[in-house]
Design an enzyme around this catalytic site. Structure first.
Site, PDB file in Angstrom:
ATOM      1  N   GLN A  29      50.463  32.466  40.487  1.00 40.49           N
ATOM      2  CA  GLN A  29      49.894  32.947  41.966  1.00 40.49           C
ATOM      3  C   GLN A  29      49.202  31.842  42.508  1.00 40.49           C
ATOM      4  OE1 GLN A  29      47.421  36.398  41.320  1.00 40.49           O
ATOM      5  NE2 GLN A  29      46.337  35.109  39.705  1.00 40.49           N
TER       6      GLN A  29
ATOM      7  N   ASP B 299      37.639  37.315  38.301  1.00 41.45           N
ATOM      8  CA  ASP B 299      36.939  36.689  38.863  1.00 41.45           C
ATOM      9  C   ASP B 299      35.354  36.998  38.029  1.00 41.45           C
ATOM     10  OD1 ASP B 299      35.920  39.285  39.907  1.00 41.45           O
ATOM     11  OD2 ASP B 299      37.442  39.086  41.480  1.00 41.45           O
TER      12      ASP B 299
ATOM     13  N   ASP C 204      49.909  40.060  29.324  1.00 38.90           N
ATOM     14  CA  ASP C 204      50.117  41.378  30.457  1.00 38.90           C
ATOM     15  C   ASP C 204      49.720  42.665  29.737  1.00 38.90           C
ATOM     16  OD1 ASP C 204      52.089  42.459  32.081  1.00 38.90           O
ATOM     17  OD2 ASP C 204      52.610  43.713  30.020  1.00 38.90           O
ATOM     18  N   ALA C 205      48.999  43.244  30.938  1.00 42.11           N
ATOM     19  CA  ALA C 205      48.214  44.300  30.456  1.00 42.11           C
ATOM     20  C   ALA C 205      49.028  45.310  29.778  1.00 42.11           C
ATOM     21  CB  ALA C 205      47.264  44.919  31.708  1.00 42.11           C
TER      22      ALA C 205
ATOM     23  N   ASP D 155      40.534  46.969  37.164  1.00 42.15           N
ATOM     24  CA  ASP D 155      40.616  46.293  38.280  1.00 42.15           C
ATOM     25  C   ASP D 155      41.762  45.661  38.791  1.00 42.15           C
ATOM     26  OD1 ASP D 155      39.431  45.123  40.727  1.00 42.15           O
ATOM     27  OD2 ASP D 155      38.093  44.061  39.573  1.00 42.15           O
TER      28      ASP D 155
END
Length: 529
Positions: free
Chosen positions: A266, A320, A373-374, A391
């Protein structure tokens, strides 16, 4: 006695083609047919790679600026292939295939090379995307569709030994493989989309230049002049691609840009203005330090408060580090952060001014960071957790929708302890009410769910869904000291929804139908389109 067609009055068969009929007698001896064949087949590979790269850049730019990756990639692929079909048909009207091929390469070098730059510039200045993006895509598709038929005609004319059209197609398909593998592995991690487009524009122009030299006795000064001007233009833009990109970013974000780069996944941009720091991923704001506490406190602390145990905490997303910072207030034994993009985590861990925003949480010894990858990580792992905090990005496409599905929640439930608690951000109950309540209903297939929302100025009214095992109380008890926003009274008020955005019936989100992205898109489109 006559034989064959002549005996029946038919016209005589065509004479065998003269492979060098387009060359003068002097040129026949000087022309290196073997070198020409090798060059043209190599050119086929190069132009195939460049054409697919333009398509992938267009799809990525479209998804970045317009959202909904699945839809945008589908539109771009369909429009590009249809345009290629028209271009292949139109190639029959090109009288001189050599000149036609060279001119197509010059056009591709300019249009394909500057398409990303022009689209970003148009978006930053007038907010337009569709016309420059899809206009360039159609033009590139038309010219790309002409390439292989024209190359095949040139190879046939120069007398390529045992020429077969399928050999040209084989090289073309090989180029598609090279492009599809190199784009995510080599190009995106190392070049901006603007620089990548211009670099491959130069490749097309290099092919045009080599072909001009090879057939220099056949093509005139007009073609050479057009090629020289195009090469100078694209090379000059490539040389200034970085400052041009920075100037466009400055118009897009208005605030001072302290970091901007494209990771493998991204576009990551951090801005700062009057002490406020904002993170943008693919142009969408992820947090603003002026109000991020209103989001992260409501995301993390209700789940941590109601959980009977808090020793092992799982966070999906949140690279973050803000959610990690809030979890560490509860002094857990271990926190596992699973985030797909290592670039975001590294940025907020290694850069001191950004790490300070999360209280150096990503440097804490109790934290284990996993880049995966979750969905896959949840399915394949075995560790159990007391609390799971999701999140995650909004479910705007099928890939993200998986992480809000019945199947995913079933897998996640198996990774929680018997009294394990889960919470997810669930989007806006104001702007996408149907999608918000669909998330809550989908979670109810595995847990008792409490839906609640809080106003975050950067996002508007924003919602969450808290899941607990049957029988477990979901009212807040102890909270850590020093919170800015969340109180038991504020949490109780957050569970009250007015009639306009209140609970709604409807389907749950399953992998087999992915109803959630449609509901999400419909809600946001109703408000903002």
């Amino acid at each position: 006695m006559s034989t064959g067609g002549e005996g029946r009055g038919d016209s005589p068969p065509d004479p065998p083609p003269n492979p060098t009929e387009f060359l003068s007698r002097e040129e026949e001896g000087a022309f290196d047919r073997r070198g020409a064949v090798l060059w043209l087949l190599s050119a086929t590979l190069v132009v195939s790679v460049a054409g697919l790269i333009y398509e992938l850049i267009a799809a990525t730019v479209s998804a970045y600026l317009l959202g909904d990756t699945i839809r945008q990639f589908s539109f771009v692929i369909g429009i590009f292939l249809a345009s290629m079909g028209v271009g292949a048909w139109a190639s029959r009207f090109v009288v001189d295939p050599v000149a036609g091929f060279v001119r197509a390469q010059v056009g591709l070098g300019v249009i394909g090379g500057v398409a990303a730059l022009a689209t970003f510039f148009a978006y930053a200045t007038v907010g337009a995307v569709a016309l420059p993006l899809y206009g360039a895509l159609v033009a590139v598709g038309l010219l790309s569709g002409m390439e292989i038929p024209l190359l095949a005609r040139v190879l046939k004319e120069i007398g390529a030994a045992r020429f077969r059209f399928e050999n040209v197609l084989s090289v073309d398909y090989l180029g598609a493989l090279v492009a599809s593998l190199s784009f995510p592995v080599l190009i995106v991690p190392n070049l901006s989309l603007i620089s990548a487009g211009l670099a491959f524009g130069l490749l097309n122009l290099a092919v045009a230049g080599g072909t001009l030299w090879l057939f220099r006795d056949r093509l005139g000064w007009a073609d050479r002049g057009a090629w020289g001007g195009a090469f100078a233009l694209v090379a000059g833009l490539l040389a200034f691609a970085v400052p041009l990109g920075a100037a466009i970013d400055a118009r897009l974000y208005e605030d001072e840009i302290v970091y901007s780069d494209r990771s493998a996944h991204q576009q990551v941009t951090v801005t700062r203005h009057r002490g406020r720091t904002r993170l943008y991923l693919d142009g969408a704001v992820q947090f603003d330090t002026a109000d991020e506490a209103r989001y992260h406190e409501f995301l993390v602390h209700p789940a941590m408060s109601v959980a009977p145990r808090r020793a092992r905490v799982l966070i999906l997303g949140g690279g973050d580090g803000m959610a990690v910072r809030e979890v560490l207030r509860w002094d857990p034994e271990e926190v596992v952060l699973v985030d797909l993009d290592p670039a975001v985590v590294a940025l907020f861990r290694d850069r001191d001014d950004l790490s300070a925003l999360n209280g150096d949480a990503l440097r804490d010894g109790r934290l284990r960071i996993v880049h995966a990858d979750a969905f896959t990580w949840i399915r394949e792992g075995e560790d159990a957790f007391d609390v799971a905090i999701l999140d995650l990005p909004d479910p705007r496409n099928l890939s993200l929708s998986r992480l809000y599905s019945v199947e995913f929640y079933r897998l996640l439930r198996r990774r929680l302890s018997a009294q394990g608690v889960v919470v997810t951000q669930a989007g806006s109950p104001m702007f996408a009410s149907d999608a918000f309540w669909m998330v809550a209903r989908t979670m109810e297939t595995e847990w008792d769910v409490t839906a609640y929302a809080n106003y975050v100025p950067s996002f508007g009214l924003w919602g969450f869904a808290l899941g607990v095992p049957p029988g477990l109380r979901s009212d807040l008890r102890d909270l850590p000291e020093g919170l800015d926003v969340l109180t038991p009274e504020a949490f109780a008020a957050a569970q009250v929804f007015d009639a306009q955005i209140g609970p709604r019936d409807g389907p749950v989100n399953r992998l087999s139908d992915h109803a959630l992205p449609r509901a999400y898109e419909a809600g946001w489109s109703e408000w903002f389109e």
